[in-house]
Motif scaffolding. Structure first.
Motif, mmCIF file in Angstrom:
data_model
loop_
_atom_site.group_PDB
_atom_site.id
_atom_site.type_symbol
_atom_site.label_atom_id
_atom_site.label_comp_id
_atom_site.label_asym_id
_atom_site.label_seq_id
_atom_site.Cartn_x
_atom_site.Cartn_y
_atom_site.Cartn_z
ATOM 1 N N LEU A 59 -25.053 -13.725 -11.576
ATOM 2 C CA LEU A 59 -25.775 -12.588 -11.360
ATOM 3 C C LEU A 59 -26.713 -12.297 -12.620
ATOM 4 N N PRO A 60 -26.020 -12.091 -14.000
ATOM 5 C CA PRO A 60 -26.825 -12.032 -14.878
ATOM 6 C C PRO A 60 -28.001 -12.984 -15.317
ATOM 7 N N GLY A 61 -27.740 -14.175 -15.096
ATOM 8 C CA GLY A 61 -28.801 -15.160 -15.191
ATOM 9 C C GLY A 61 -29.915 -15.020 -14.068
ATOM 10 N N VAL A 62 -29.694 -14.543 -12.842
ATOM 11 C CA VAL A 62 -30.710 -14.083 -12.040
ATOM 12 C C VAL A 62 -31.710 -13.159 -12.546
ATOM 13 N N VAL A 63 -30.986 -12.042 -12.950
ATOM 14 C CA VAL A 63 -32.165 -10.971 -13.707
ATOM 15 C C VAL A 63 -32.810 -11.636 -14.780
ATOM 16 N N GLU A 64 -31.954 -12.265 -15.626
ATOM 17 C CA GLU A 64 -32.792 -12.881 -16.893
ATOM 18 C C GLU A 64 -33.897 -13.804 -16.656
ATOM 19 N N GLU A 65 -33.562 -14.627 -15.510
ATOM 20 C CA GLU A 65 -34.691 -15.432 -15.197
ATOM 21 C C GLU A 65 -35.745 -14.741 -14.567
ATOM 22 N N LEU A 66 -35.593 -13.566 -13.718
ATOM 23 C CA LEU A 66 -36.685 -12.885 -13.130
ATOM 24 C C LEU A 66 -37.498 -12.256 -14.244
ATOM 25 N N ASN A 67 -36.856 -11.659 -15.272
ATOM 26 C CA ASN A 67 -37.330 -11.224 -16.234
ATOM 27 C C ASN A 67 -38.185 -12.001 -17.321
ATOM 28 N N LYS A 68 -37.790 -13.248 -17.158
ATOM 29 C CA LYS A 68 -38.625 -14.317 -18.115
ATOM 30 C C LYS A 68 -39.805 -14.588 -17.243
ATOM 31 N N LEU A 69 -39.844 -14.509 -16.015
ATOM 32 C CA LEU A 69 -41.094 -14.922 -15.080
ATOM 33 C C LEU A 69 -41.916 -13.532 -14.954
ATOM 34 N N SER A 70 -41.783 -12.639 -15.644
ATOM 35 C CA SER A 70 -42.272 -11.255 -15.664
ATOM 36 C C SER A 70 -42.496 -10.691 -14.272
ATOM 37 N N LEU A 71 -41.525 -10.834 -13.446
ATOM 38 C CA LEU A 71 -41.342 -10.197 -12.395
ATOM 39 C C LEU A 71 -40.709 -8.907 -11.967
ATOM 40 N N LEU A 72 -40.027 -8.593 -12.945
ATOM 41 C CA LEU A 72 -39.189 -7.279 -13.350
ATOM 42 C C LEU A 72 -39.743 -6.132 -13.686
ATOM 43 N N GLU A 73 -39.862 -4.965 -12.913
ATOM 44 C CA GLU A 73 -40.414 -3.764 -13.483
ATOM 45 C C GLU A 73 -39.110 -2.562 -13.245
ATOM 46 N N GLU A 74 -39.268 -1.858 -14.450
ATOM 47 C CA GLU A 74 -38.222 -0.933 -14.404
ATOM 48 C C GLU A 74 -38.570 0.401 -13.486
ATOM 49 N N ASN A 75 -37.500 0.972 -12.762
ATOM 50 C CA ASN A 75 -37.742 2.084 -11.927
ATOM 51 C C ASN A 75 -36.670 2.934 -11.867
ATOM 52 N N ASN A 76 -36.889 4.151 -12.336
ATOM 53 C CA ASN A 76 -35.605 5.238 -12.440
ATOM 54 C C ASN A 76 -34.502 4.477 -13.180
ATOM 55 N N GLY A 77 -34.748 3.446 -13.999
ATOM 56 C CA GLY A 77 -33.553 3.013 -14.839
ATOM 57 C C GLY A 77 -33.180 1.696 -14.409
ATOM 58 N N ALA A 78 -33.552 1.453 -13.047
ATOM 59 C CA ALA A 78 -33.073 0.290 -12.236
ATOM 60 C C ALA A 78 -34.050 -0.904 -12.635
ATOM 61 N N GLN A 79 -33.765 -2.169 -12.479
ATOM 62 C CA GLN A 79 -34.555 -3.275 -12.792
ATOM 63 C C GLN A 79 -34.746 -3.742 -11.370
ATOM 64 N N CYS A 80 -36.116 -3.831 -11.080
ATOM 65 C CA CYS A 80 -36.676 -4.173 -9.721
ATOM 66 C C CYS A 80 -37.733 -4.919 -9.512
ATOM 67 N N VAL A 81 -38.035 -5.813 -8.432
ATOM 68 C CA VAL A 81 -39.056 -6.406 -8.120
ATOM 69 C C VAL A 81 -39.784 -5.696 -7.145
ATOM 70 N N PHE A 82 -41.055 -5.387 -7.356
ATOM 71 C CA PHE A 82 -42.059 -4.781 -6.356
ATOM 72 C C PHE A 82 -42.277 -5.759 -5.329
ATOM 73 N N LEU A 83 -42.464 -5.399 -3.964
ATOM 74 C CA LEU A 83 -42.661 -6.274 -2.941
ATOM 75 C C LEU A 83 -43.983 -6.221 -2.530
ATOM 76 N N GLU A 84 -44.391 -7.397 -2.103
ATOM 77 C CA GLU A 84 -45.793 -7.326 -1.389
ATOM 78 C C GLU A 84 -45.542 -7.243 -0.011
ATOM 79 N N GLY A 85 -46.192 -6.353 0.793
ATOM 80 C CA GLY A 85 -46.260 -6.232 2.261
ATOM 81 C C GLY A 85 -45.326 -5.287 2.670
ATOM 82 N N PHE A 86 -44.469 -4.640 1.967
ATOM 83 C CA PHE A 86 -43.404 -3.457 2.133
ATOM 84 C C PHE A 86 -43.763 -2.362 1.365
ATOM 85 N N THR A 87 -43.842 -1.147 2.340
ATOM 86 C CA THR A 87 -44.199 0.048 1.673
ATOM 87 C C THR A 87 -43.232 1.169 2.214
ATOM 88 N N ASN A 88 -43.422 2.110 1.433
ATOM 89 C CA ASN A 88 -42.380 3.331 2.036
ATOM 90 C C ASN A 88 -43.233 4.071 3.092
#
Length: 585
Positions: free
Chosen positions: A269-298
């Protein structure tokens, strides 16, 4: 032998190229089974689709295709109907020759696939410390049936049980285990804490009502995740007891699975987060590490995040599923990943797979598919529950099916004034009861909800397992009555199709390969159920209209062989649904 449909497609391919040139070499010939027997057995609809490209009338195009078509070994002369449909009727001689080949081959002359794949099927997936309930039924038997079909075709199938064996609830369970069964943690290799569901409820009640207990539970989660020996031991005891109870169900249903629970992927699991971070896909949101999705909205129209690391540093289902996906592709070499879960998880998988694709973790040559299914409903049309409103336990449901099948059989034996041993009655009750439950589920389009009715699924008439089993039993009864050894007949006997009912049955017996190919592509087991139901119906019509044992030779042997071929086709088809046959009922 390639299926008749594959042979026809190949011959139409060649005819299209011969008639119109190499530019049309990759044209789909659009050959399909005829929708109505009066139009023949197959139909080619390609002429209409080529009209615009070739700037000609469909009937003229159909005529040119027929002129180049070489199918005299398979069919009668093709006919053009309507605007340009090409209707094809199989020759009786072709059917006879192919049935003769099928009857002498253990695989019914169905060759293994030319393109075997490594396939991972994720199905069943109960949660540790909870009993399997009716909600697990569909995933378990749909996944098993798809695995059986793909294995029969020659694919390398890995059946995975992604058990819920990790998470914050284990802090609560271990804390309660220490409190209620302290001795078990000192001496037990095998835990015996009685009813797991009751145990879970008591633990949850303590967690909800007692702040000190809740705090201890949270500390226990930290200890477990840190690898504390006593916490890991308690966790393992809980897992082992659940596994033993799950296995009772799997043995009853004849299901084979390889367990690989959520805990298996913890170190990844740590490697998954690390790799997503290296690919610049992660954004912080309320302290959590997230990938914001395309085509999915609230509801406000804002992009939805897929959380892969919570604000407290923990991980969730999405992180585990991403790790599992990568492991299955990279380590297991999967080219096709099939997830068999309820339709409610469709969005979750779509989101996880979007992230994986953006990260480049799903290669172009890998297919990832969600085999979704609807709900099991009670006869009131609502979600199936007990009278007290609780979820139906799967073991109780299966026991009830066997019990009802036993009672039905005893009643029938009494009416027929038959006497059978207790062993015979128990075997029939078990096979019929379990087969009825499986078939009732598999015969539905999995995308739909279905109504669970013991009376309907155990009926001897209609599209039920007992109806199909009875068709098989009927053939065995013919063999016993005529003292026939089918194995001796099939080597030298000859099939002759003269009567219309013989032809109808013979044509249907040729279709199994086509049906299995369809199931493997569409992942819809109900296609196989439909085929077997129709086979049973066509056999019964043949049997009622064509005397078998009283016919003169060579007709008698031919009809016996048709009976035998029906039986072995039913046996194979039912086995791919996870259903055993019976010699007597």
């Amino acid at each position: 032998m390639n299926s008749t449909l594959e042979q026809l497609k190949s011959k139409f391919d060649k005819a299209i190229v011969a008639a119109f040139g190499q530019d049309l070499a990759n044209t789909d010939p659009m050959v399909v089974p005829a929708s109505n027997p009066k139009f023949g057995d197959y139909q080619c609809n390609v002429a209409m689709s080529l009209a615009k490209k070739l700037k000609d009338k469909p009937r003229a195009i159909a005529t040119q295709i027929i002129e180049k078509l070489d199918i005299t070994d398979i069919c009668k002369p093709p006919e053009i109907a309507g605007p340009g449909f090409i209707n094809i009727t199989l020759k009786p001689e072709y059917i006879e020759v192919n049935l003769q080949q099928i009857i002498k081959n253990e695989r019914l002359n169905i060759p293994p696939t030319k393109n075997p794949q490594r396939v991972v099927i994720d199905f069943s997936s109960p949660n540790i410390a909870k009993e399997m309930h009716v909600g697990h039924l569909r995933s378990t038997i749909i996944g098993d049936s798809l695995a059986r079909v793909l294995e029969f075709q020659g694919h390398d199938v890995l059946r995975l049980n992604h058990v819920g064996d990790w998470g914050t609830q284990f802090g609560m369970l271990i804390t309660y285990l220490r409190e209620a069964f302290p001795e078990a943690l000192k001496t037990a290799d095998v835990l015996d804490i009685g009813d797991l569901v009751a145990f879970y409820r008591k633990a949850k009640k303590r967690f909800d009502e007692d702040e000190i207990f809740k705090e201890k539970s949270r500390e226990e989660v930290v200890n477990l995740q840190a690898g504390a020996e006593d916490s890991r031991y308690a966790w393992q005891l809980l897992c082992n007891q659940s596994r033993r109870e799950f296995q009772v169900i799997y043995d009853l249903l004849d299901i084979e699975l390889n367990e690989r629970g959520e805990s298996f992927y913890n170190s990844m699991l740590p490697g998954v987060v690390e790799e997503l971070n290296k690919l610049s896909l992660l954004e912080e949101n309320n302290g959590a590490q997230c990938v914001f999705l395309e085509g999915f909205t609230n509801k406000e129209g804002e992009r939805l995040p897929l959380i892969v690391q919570k604000s407290d540093g923990g991980y969730n289902y999405a992180t585990t599923d991403l790790a599992a996906l990568c492991h299955r592709i990279e380590k297991e070499g999967a080219k096709r990943l099939i997830y068999v879960t309820d339709a409610g998880q469709a969005n979750h998988f779509a989101q996880v797979w979007q992230v994986a694709k953006r990260a480049g973790w799903i290669p172009e040559n890998v297919e990832v598919v969600h085999v979704s299914f609807g709900l099991v409903l009670g006869e009131d049309g609502k979600k199936l529950k007990t009278r007290s409103g609780e979820t139906v336990r799967l073991k109780e449901l299966l026991d009830e099916a066997i019990n009802r099948a036993r009672n039905d059989l005893k009643k029938r034996l009494e009416e027929e004034n038959r006497s059978e041993s207790d062993e015979f009655i128990e075997n029939i009750a078990k096979v019929v009861g379990l087969s009825a439950v499986k078939y009732a589920d598999l015969s539905q389009n999995r995308n739909s909800n279905y109504v669970f009715s013991f009376d309907k699924m155990l009926a001897l008439n209609g599209n039920t397992a007992p109806y199909l089993l009875y068709a098989y039993v009927r053939v065995q009864g013919i063999a016993r009555k005529g003292e026939i050894e089918f194995e001796n007949l099939r080597e030298n006997g000859k099939i002759i199709l003269k009567d219309e009912q013989e032809l109808v049955l013979g044509k249907h017996l040729l279709l199994l390969n086509e049906v299995l190919n369809m199931v493997a592509v569409e992942l819809l087991p109900n296609r196989l159920c439909e085929y077997l139901y129709e086979l049973s119906g066509k056999f019964n019509q043949f049997f009622e209209n064509c005397p078998v044992l009283t016919s003169e030779e060579p007709l008698r042997t031919s009809r016996l062989l048709l009976c035998y071929l029906t039986a072995i086709t039913l046996k194979l088809g039912l086995s791919l649904l996870g259903i055993s046959v019976l010699e007597r009922m």
